[in-house]
Design a protein around this motif. Structure first.
Motif, mmCIF file in Angstrom:
data_model
loop_
_atom_site.group_PDB
_atom_site.id
_atom_site.type_symbol
_atom_site.label_atom_id
_atom_site.label_comp_id
_atom_site.label_asym_id
_atom_site.label_seq_id
_atom_site.Cartn_x
_atom_site.Cartn_y
_atom_site.Cartn_z
ATOM 1 N N THR A 263 2.187 -0.272 -5.351
ATOM 2 C CA THR A 263 0.946 -0.286 -4.618
ATOM 3 C C THR A 263 -0.184 -0.988 -5.611
ATOM 4 O O THR A 263 -0.179 -0.806 -6.514
ATOM 5 C CB THR A 263 0.511 1.169 -4.528
ATOM 6 N N LYS B 22 0.747 -1.177 0.014
ATOM 7 C CA LYS B 22 -0.065 -0.038 0.145
ATOM 8 C C LYS B 22 0.763 1.087 -0.165
ATOM 9 O O LYS B 22 2.181 1.167 0.172
ATOM 10 C CB LYS B 22 -0.881 0.084 1.257
ATOM 11 N N GLY B 23 0.267 2.262 0.014
ATOM 12 C CA GLY B 23 0.999 3.785 0.126
ATOM 13 C C GLY B 23 1.053 4.284 -1.201
ATOM 14 O O GLY B 23 0.235 4.045 -2.152
ATOM 15 N N HIS B 24 2.040 5.210 -1.522
ATOM 16 C CA HIS B 24 2.140 5.945 -2.666
ATOM 17 C C HIS B 24 3.693 5.380 -3.299
ATOM 18 O O HIS B 24 4.455 6.253 -3.135
ATOM 19 C CB HIS B 24 2.468 7.359 -2.518
ATOM 20 N N THR C 59 -4.719 -0.168 -10.056
ATOM 21 C CA THR C 59 -3.656 0.501 -9.017
ATOM 22 C C THR C 59 -2.273 0.722 -9.888
ATOM 23 O O THR C 59 -2.307 0.244 -11.079
ATOM 24 C CB THR C 59 -3.468 -0.868 -8.184
ATOM 25 N N THR D 296 9.907 1.041 0.411
ATOM 26 C CA THR D 296 8.763 1.794 -0.335
ATOM 27 C C THR D 296 7.864 2.594 0.490
ATOM 28 O O THR D 296 6.917 3.217 0.156
ATOM 29 C CB THR D 296 7.752 0.737 -1.086
#
Length: 485
Positions: free
Chosen positions: A396, A390-392, A430, A461
């Motif tokens: 992701t 997850k995240g940017h 995504t 990440t």
């Protein structure tokens, strides 16, 4: 053809025809016994005229069902402004602004009841991606169904319907290894959605391994007509036993051309047993990397013919290594079944299930040997630690895992595992999907950090960056890329 040749003969052809007629007359006069020997007896009873498969079909048809799969997808609805004929005249349908709307996608296939309590087997591609499933019986009753097991690697799935205690007709398995080329078979299913249909033919070939619709490529080929919608239906012998699940056709038009493929019942039985025992498929692992032996390689190895599976690499301490197999050995048979390529070896191991041993015959330096190889699952060391990123960051939406022999075998990777992180699947819509990551990609590096575990990837990440540099390995190639943060 004879008539055509006669009509295209020269002027003297009529003379030849006359002489031929005289010769035929003399033959009938002087050799009557030869003519009598070639006559054919007419049917002597009504039973000899009315041969039929109807008794088999009556027993089998009630156990073959229709399977409906439905899913709801969200799509962009066009703005009402662009429904105006004036705008459509100039802009056509190039614009699709507006709020998302839901659209229902449906697919149709067939299935087979394999126990009286409502357990049904079908193809995985029939139900893949679906949210809701319905089964229609031969008597037109419909039931909601739930997925017990879906195995993409074999392209098989097992469904369950609630019959409220009612016992249903079902088909019994027949040993698919007992089937021979030339045996009569019947295919039942719902082609093109027209309703239940029965076709007949023969077993055209066995052990087809280059069909490409599943990881375990080992199919029964038949010329019984199989068309879209037949997928998941039954291939049965004339005694009404299930020997295969119809799965694919070879066709350039989309219709049957007499080349259909069915997953053998011995593989189907393995998946059904897995569904009954917790819903997870556990397969034996050879612990060896194998390569097909073509004519050129057979000549190099001094073999009398192509075929078999060349051992390229052996995992230390694995089943093959403990059995004494070495690099350069050529596997010729498994439990007295000849194997022509690595796919056949994998099939023979898989259909044996776990525990026990199989007898492997192999050649080394021109001599034949036999050994016993243990049937055991690939080890998951290190632990997979399956994680959704997850995240940017570019990863992701990707589910990843630590690389191990078990994970490598699951993804059919040409590696035993070792240090690294592998992509298992990608979520729709995504960043990982937009960057076209694929299951089986191995993450090697992010920025300056070499990635050896899921934990290290999560650390690399975390947070945000103006740009991301990374390297991945796909097959035998390594890719590097830079994308904006």
């Amino acid at each position: 053809m004879v008539i055509e040749l006669m009509t295209q003969s020269s002027v003297g052809g009529w003379t030849a025809m006359a002489l031929g007629a005289v010769a035929l007359s003399l033959t009938l006069v002087f050799f009557p016994h030869d003519v009598k020997a070639e006559t054919r007896a007419l049917p002597g009873s009504a039973g000899e005229v009315t041969l039929s498969y109807s008794s088999v079909v009556k027993r089998v048809a009630p156990a073959v069902v229709n399977v409906y799969s439905k899913r709801v997808v969200r799509a962009q609805a066009p703005s009402p402004l662009f429904n105006d004929p004036f705008f459509q005249r100039f802009f056509g349908d190039r614009f699709s602004f507006g709020v998302p709307r839901e659209r229902v996608q449906q697919s149709l296939g067939s299935g087979v009841i394999i126990d009286a309590d409502g357990l049904i087997v079908t193809n995985n591609h029939v139900i893949q991606g679906g949210d809701q499933f319905k089964v229609a019986l031969n008597d037109r009753r419909e039931f909601e169904a739930k997925v017990v097991l879906a195995d993409e690697r074999t392209d098989l799935a097992v469904l369950k319907i609630d019959t409220k205690g009612e016992k249903l007709p079902f088909l019994s398995f027949k040993d698919s290894d007992s089937v021979e080329v030339g045996d009569l078979v019947l295919a039942l299913g719902n082609p093109f959605g027209v309703g239940q249909t029965v076709t007949t033919g023969i077993v055209s070939a066995l052990a087809r391994t280059h069909v490409g619709v599943s990881d375990y490529q080992f199919f029964i080929q038949t010329d019984a007509a199989i068309n879209p919608g037949n997928s998941g239906g039954a291939l049965v012998t004339t005694d009404g036993k299930l020997i295969g699940i119809n799965s694919a056709i070879y066709s350039q038009s989309g219709g049957s051309v007499g080349i259909g493929f069915a997953i053998p019942s011995n593989m189907v039985r393995l998946i059904v047993d897995s569904a009954r025992n917790g819903g997870r498929v556990k397969r034996p692992w050879t612990g060896a990397q194998l390569q097909a032996v073509d004519a050129q390689l057979a000549s190099t190895l001094g073999l009398d013919r192509p075929g078999g599976a060349l051992v390229q690499e052996v995992f230390p301490g694995g089943p093959a290594a403990r059995a004494g197999l070495k690099e350069g050995d050529v596997i010729r048979s498994v439990d007295n079944h000849d194997v022509e390529d690595p796919q056949a070896v994998r099939y023979r191991f898989a259909t044996k299930g776990l525990d026990g041993k199989v007898t492997v015959r192999y050649q080394r330096d021109g001599r034949s040997f036999e050994t016993q190889v243990a049937l055991e699952a690939a080890p998951e060391k290190p632990a997979a630690d399956r994680t959704l990123i997850k995240g940017h960051n570019p990863f992701t939406g990707a589910t990843v895992a630590n690389l191990s022999p078990a994970v490598a075998d699951e993804l059919d990777l040409d590696t035993f595992g070792g240090k690294g992180v592998v992509v298992l699947k990608i979520e729709d819509g995504t960043p990982a999907e937009r960057l076209q990551f694929q299951p089986g990609d191995i993450v090697l590096q992010v920025g300056e950090t070499k990635i050896g575990s899921v934990k290290e990837l999560l650390g690399a990440t975390a947070g945000t960056r103006e740009q991301w540099d990374f390297a991945i390995r796909r097959g035998d190639r390594t890719f590097t890329a830079t994308v904006g943060g």
